[in-house]
Design an enzyme around this catalytic site. Structure first.
Site, PDB file in Angstrom:
ATOM      1  N   HIS A  21     -10.256  -0.352   4.978  1.00  0.00           N
ATOM      2  CA  HIS A  21      -9.995  -0.884   3.512  1.00  0.00           C
ATOM      3  C   HIS A  21     -11.159  -1.968   3.695  1.00  0.00           C
ATOM      4  CE1 HIS A  21      -6.082   0.756   2.676  1.00  0.00           C
ATOM      5  NE2 HIS A  21      -5.666   0.582   4.007  1.00  0.00           N
ATOM      6  N   HIS A  50      -0.168  -2.533  14.033  1.00  0.00           N
ATOM      7  CA  HIS A  50      -0.169  -2.232  12.683  1.00  0.00           C
ATOM      8  C   HIS A  50       1.200  -0.929  12.612  1.00  0.00           C
ATOM      9  CE1 HIS A  50      -1.220  -1.350   8.328  1.00  0.00           C
ATOM     10  NE2 HIS A  50      -1.387  -0.265   8.864  1.00  0.00           N
ATOM     11  N   HIS A  63      -3.715   6.668  12.080  1.00  0.00           N
ATOM     12  CA  HIS A  63      -2.288   6.464  12.182  1.00  0.00           C
ATOM     13  C   HIS A  63      -1.464   7.072  11.008  1.00  0.00           C
ATOM     14  CE1 HIS A  63      -3.681   3.347   9.313  1.00  0.00           C
ATOM     15  NE2 HIS A  63      -2.483   3.030   8.955  1.00  0.00           N
ATOM     16  N   ASP A 117      -6.598   0.869  10.492  1.00  0.00           N
ATOM     17  CA  ASP A 117      -5.814  -0.695   9.823  1.00  0.00           C
ATOM     18  C   ASP A 117      -5.739  -1.401  11.060  1.00  0.00           C
ATOM     19  OD1 ASP A 117      -6.172   0.664   7.310  1.00  0.00           O
ATOM     20  OD2 ASP A 117      -3.952   0.773   7.118  1.00  0.00           O
ATOM     21  N   ASP A 133      -1.762   6.618   3.047  1.00  0.00           N
ATOM     22  CA  ASP A 133      -3.037   6.492   2.586  1.00  0.00           C
ATOM     23  C   ASP A 133      -4.069   6.914   3.422  1.00  0.00           C
ATOM     24  OD1 ASP A 133      -2.214   4.007   4.003  1.00  0.00           O
ATOM     25  OD2 ASP A 133      -3.992   3.084   3.252  1.00  0.00           O
ATOM     26  N   HIS A 134      -3.724   7.232   4.708  1.00  0.00           N
ATOM     27  CA  HIS A 134      -4.681   7.885   5.894  1.00  0.00           C
ATOM     28  C   HIS A 134      -4.607   9.161   5.873  1.00  0.00           C
ATOM     29  CE1 HIS A 134      -5.885   3.774   7.166  1.00  0.00           C
ATOM     30  NE2 HIS A 134      -4.856   3.359   6.418  1.00  0.00           N
ATOM     31  N   HIS A 189       0.241   6.373   8.045  1.00  0.00           N
ATOM     32  CA  HIS A 189       0.389   5.842   6.892  1.00  0.00           C
ATOM     33  C   HIS A 189       0.014   7.031   5.938  1.00  0.00           C
ATOM     34  CE1 HIS A 189       1.393   1.464   8.225  1.00  0.00           C
ATOM     35  NE2 HIS A 189       2.542   2.346   8.102  1.00  0.00           N
TER      36      HIS A 189
HETATM   37 FE    FE Z   1      -4.108   1.582   5.071  1.00  0.00          FE
HETATM   38 ZN    ZN Z   2      -1.926   1.606   7.549  1.00  0.00          ZN
END
Ligand code: FE
Ligand code: ZN
Length: 260
Positions: free
Chosen positions: A171, A111, A53, A133, A57-58, A55
């Site tokens: 995570h 998410h 996805h 996530d 942080d990915h 985001h």
């Molecule tokens: Fe994340």
């Molecule tokens: Zn995420």
């Protein structure tokens, strides 16, 4: 021989890497540096990037990784904006990696609205799931874009995978998730045992992952919204018995959002 390794990134992310001591693939590289270090230390060549996805942080490591390894495929959800994406994926699409490894795409909205997961039933490591996530160990992602109904449906689809499936999520939230799971089901022995195992692993700075689908069915409250013990807990703690599974999931997710 194939190795599956979680490369730590930021404070609590893992960038999953599969490699055979020559070629490697990574999932959700939020950061490039830890990946480049890991590859360099082992003289590995990056062959492709899988993205669940959009985001930050990915995805933030994609562009620097493409500078180091130009022209490699970047597989990601068709319905989200992913930097450098070469293959936009939908439910049921297949992707072929080296080693004859084939993954299938599962659309798991909730998410984010375009979130996907990658599943392979037949690998030398057994069935493998990269779920970003969506499903965490003993928990699930927050609902940023999707509805409780979508997320419940997505989690049910993951819970139906073979019990031996290794669950590779992004995570290290397991300790906090288990504290919540204990509050929901104080009498669940499997949660107590999992908490002890995870406490031992984390004390040695080892990952609590991968988990398995079988274990998650026993300890993850978000996969247990039909269990009498979970329903009774919702009745006592959240002001009444939910009318259906989706409401049960939504109430549980809200409780977790406010849980300290
Ligand atoms: Fe994340
Ligand atoms: Zn995420």
């Amino acid at each position: 021989m194939l190795t599956l390794h979680p490369i730590p990134a930021f404070t609590d992310n893992y960038i999953w890497c599969i490699h055979d001591n020559q070629s490697a693939y990574v999932v959700d590289p939020g950061q490039a540096e830890p990946v480049l270090d890991y590859l360099q230390d082992r003289s590995l060549t990056l062959k492709g990037i899988l993205i669940t996805h959009h985001h930050w942080d990915h995805v933030s490591g994609i562009e620097p990784l493409l500078q180091a390894f130009s022209g490699i495929p970047v597989w990601g959800p068709a319905n989200e904006t992913i930097p450098g994406r070469t293959h936009g994926l939908h439910q049921g699409d297949a992707l072929s990696l080296n080693w004859g490894l084939e993954f299938r795409v599962l659309e798991v909205p909730g998410h984010t609205s375009g979130h996907i997961a990658f599943y392979s039933e037949h690998t030398p490591l057994g069935p493998l799931l990269f779920c970003g996530d969506t499903l965490f160990s003993s928990g699930c992602g927050r609902l940023f874009e999707g509805t409780p109904e979508q997320m419940h449906h997505s989690l049910q689809a993951l819970a139906a995978l073979p019990g031996t499936t290794q669950v590779c999520c992004t995570h290290e939230y397991t300790t906090a998730n288990l504290a919540f799971a204990k509050a929901v089901e104080p009498g669940n022995q499997a949660i107590q045992e999992r908490a002890e195992t995870v406490a031992r692993l984390r004390a040695q700075n080892l990952p609590s992952l991968p988990s398995t689908i079988q274990l998650e069915r026993q300890v993850n409250p978000f996969l247990r919204v039909k269990e009498p013990a979970v329903l009774e807990s919702l009745r006592q703690n959240c002001g009444g018995l939910p009318a259906n599974e989706v409401e049960s999931f939504a109430t549980l997710r809200q409780w977790k959002d406010n849980f300290q």
